[in-house]
Design a protein around this motif. Sequence first.
Motif, PDB file in Angstrom:
ATOM      1  N   ASN A  80     -15.077   5.687   1.559  1.00 22.56           N
ATOM      2  CA  ASN A  80     -14.119   5.656   2.673  1.00 22.56           C
ATOM      3  C   ASN A  80     -14.778   5.241   3.986  1.00 22.56           C
ATOM      4  O   ASN A  80     -15.999   5.288   4.143  1.00 22.56           O
ATOM      5  CB  ASN A  80     -13.488   7.034   2.859  1.00 22.56           C
ATOM      6  N   SER A  89     -13.546   1.649   8.350  1.00 24.31           N
ATOM      7  CA  SER A  89     -12.470   1.134   7.498  1.00 24.31           C
ATOM      8  C   SER A  89     -12.422  -0.390   7.474  1.00 24.31           C
ATOM      9  O   SER A  89     -11.798  -0.966   6.580  1.00 24.31           O
ATOM     10  CB  SER A  89     -11.118   1.705   7.933  1.00 24.31           C
ATOM     11  N   TYR A 143       0.861  -1.189   0.000  1.00 17.63           N
ATOM     12  CA  TYR A 143       0.000   0.000   0.000  1.00 17.63           C
ATOM     13  C   TYR A 143       0.895   1.236   0.000  1.00 17.63           C
ATOM     14  O   TYR A 143       1.614   1.493   0.966  1.00 17.63           O
ATOM     15  CB  TYR A 143      -0.896  -0.033   1.241  1.00 17.63           C
ATOM     16  N   MET A 195     -11.991  -2.078   3.927  1.00 17.79           N
ATOM     17  CA  MET A 195     -10.920  -3.011   3.609  1.00 17.79           C
ATOM     18  C   MET A 195     -11.458  -4.344   3.103  1.00 17.79           C
ATOM     19  O   MET A 195     -10.852  -4.979   2.229  1.00 17.79           O
ATOM     20  CB  MET A 195     -10.019  -3.224   4.823  1.00 17.79           C
ATOM     21  N   ASN A 247      -2.458   4.788  -3.241  1.00 16.18           N
ATOM     22  CA  ASN A 247      -3.385   5.701  -2.576  1.00 16.18           C
ATOM     23  C   ASN A 247      -3.108   7.107  -3.113  1.00 16.18           C
ATOM     24  O   ASN A 247      -2.234   7.805  -2.640  1.00 16.18           O
ATOM     25  CB  ASN A 247      -3.166   5.657  -1.056  1.00 16.18           C
ATOM     26  N   THR A 254      -6.416   2.663   7.181  1.00 14.80           N
ATOM     27  CA  THR A 254      -6.335   1.485   6.316  1.00 14.80           C
ATOM     28  C   THR A 254      -5.429   0.421   6.935  1.00 14.80           C
ATOM     29  O   THR A 254      -5.803  -0.760   7.029  1.00 14.80           O
ATOM     30  CB  THR A 254      -5.795   1.884   4.932  1.00 14.80           C
TER      31      THR A 254
END
Length: 592
Positions: free
Chosen positions: A320, A578, A13, A582, A176, A38
Amino acid sequence: MLEQFILAPRIAYFSMEIALRNEIPTYAGGLGVLAGDTMRSAADLALPMVAVSLVSRAGYFRQEIDAQGRQIERPASWDPERFARPLDAKIAVPIEGRAVWIGAWLYVLEGQMGGLQPVLLLDTDLDENRHEDREITHHLYGGDETYRLKQEIVLGVGGVRLLQALGFTIRHYHMNEGHSALLGLELLRRYLYPPEDLHSGESPYDLPRVRELCSFTTHTPVEAGHDRFAYGLVQRVLGNAVDVEAMKRLTNAADAQRSRIAIDEGLIDLATLKHLAGEDSLNMTRLALNLSEYVNGVAKRHAEISRTMFPGYRVHAVTNGVHPFTWTAASYRKLYDRYLPSWCHEPEQLVRADCCIPDAAVWEAHVEAKQALIEKVRALTGVALHPKIPILGFARRMTAYKRPDLLFSDLDRLKEIARNRSFQIVFAGKAHPHDEGGKRLIEQLHAQARALEGAVPVVYLPDYDMEIARLLVAGVDIWLNTPLRPLEASGTSGMKAAFNGVPSLSVLDGWWIEGCVEGVTGWAIGDAAGAGDGDARALYDKLEQVVLPLYYGYAQDPGGWIKVMKGAISKNASYFNSHRMMRRYVTEAYLR
């Protein structure tokens, strides 16, 4: 410690900024906080990930506010040795025709459930480098466009190389925002078709393979907000990575030789680069779009806008979320632990909050969180807010499209509302050092606060950070958000407030289009199609006629206000987290 993280394949990430903890200033705002959430959820859910970011030794900045309300930037340096350990591996990337060496610090993020996630903080402050190269990873979003391009080379190209040098096996790369898009060029260099498989005129790069490995999350709903670099600058800074004369040799070579020359010289075909990133300039968003099989916006509305901005691309929507434990006040954690004990790992359990938690218990948890905020306000500003008067909270990056001054559009109207039903206002937020308009807004807010003195208590908390954010989203009574449509890609502060039973009063943009159930989870300012001209009037009307009467009706009917608080918890916190985010990324992007 690194050994435990390289035993199995991981998802990498990449993010220019990441909020790991309050004492580590490697974040500037929402993008970094999202990156931190995250990884915290990845730890809680035992997802095999590794984050790659910059060490940003000089941080973002510490904010001071002078007597006139002007922002003053102070250094925010930190010592990586306090929180992370240096790693032995070093790699080099070409910058301005020389090798710039990159090392890394390992920060181990521990989740609430005991899970661990590695975070690599890339660092060029090494003895091997020249003075100017040692400073590339010092300042988060600092310097000019040349400095920014160098940082993005370190993040994208250097990040991929360092992961390999450390022994990581990466099954997927997640960008991201577009800052790390150059990682795709590094992967193109790595994945080439065998020379014998090439036919005349074919590209040597295995683009389908690279696209299959990459996902891209875009956060910017306006074209002007995406990083662009002139190709002259790109050729100068990237050095031999994009070399016109060497590319002539590559172009003139026989097809069977092209792949071998590309490997030997470490080149990316300039024509290929322009095809992927734009003819006029290197557009990092275009590059990321073309090198990613899975692309998503950060809210349903934002995905729609992105599809309009970039026709021909399939842009999914993964709205989000925020990390449950991090953004829930201690008083509410205890409340949920008692009545919904699995909430922290399965925040969807909060959907039962409206029927399982007594009203009085919800209010007691809020009173405790509000008192903590009041004490912080007194410590920072000397102002004593009243615990029984509602507090409106507004905290985010101070910039024009966020419209922090909308509430002060008509001071006389605001005073009139306050004469009938008192309220208090707490602001916080930093303006980017180069955003002069944002700095003027902060100064104007202080002037307007002085103009309201004696009628409406207004305080501005300096040096907004994660600690202040936690207190604000839990301690205010109403969360205010007034962006200019459609410039709020998502926004997450209202989601954090929802975990603490704080309803939002917000313009219908970003996540709030999905989260607003009028009078149930909070209230809308205007409508989703509005141009913004009437938003101030709509804000005043809703505040005066709906929100404040309901709050002050608590004495006669406490159930009315508590019902909205519970609505925010059960319908917003249960979804806009989150963990859910995820799980969507894993099933839709990583495991395709």
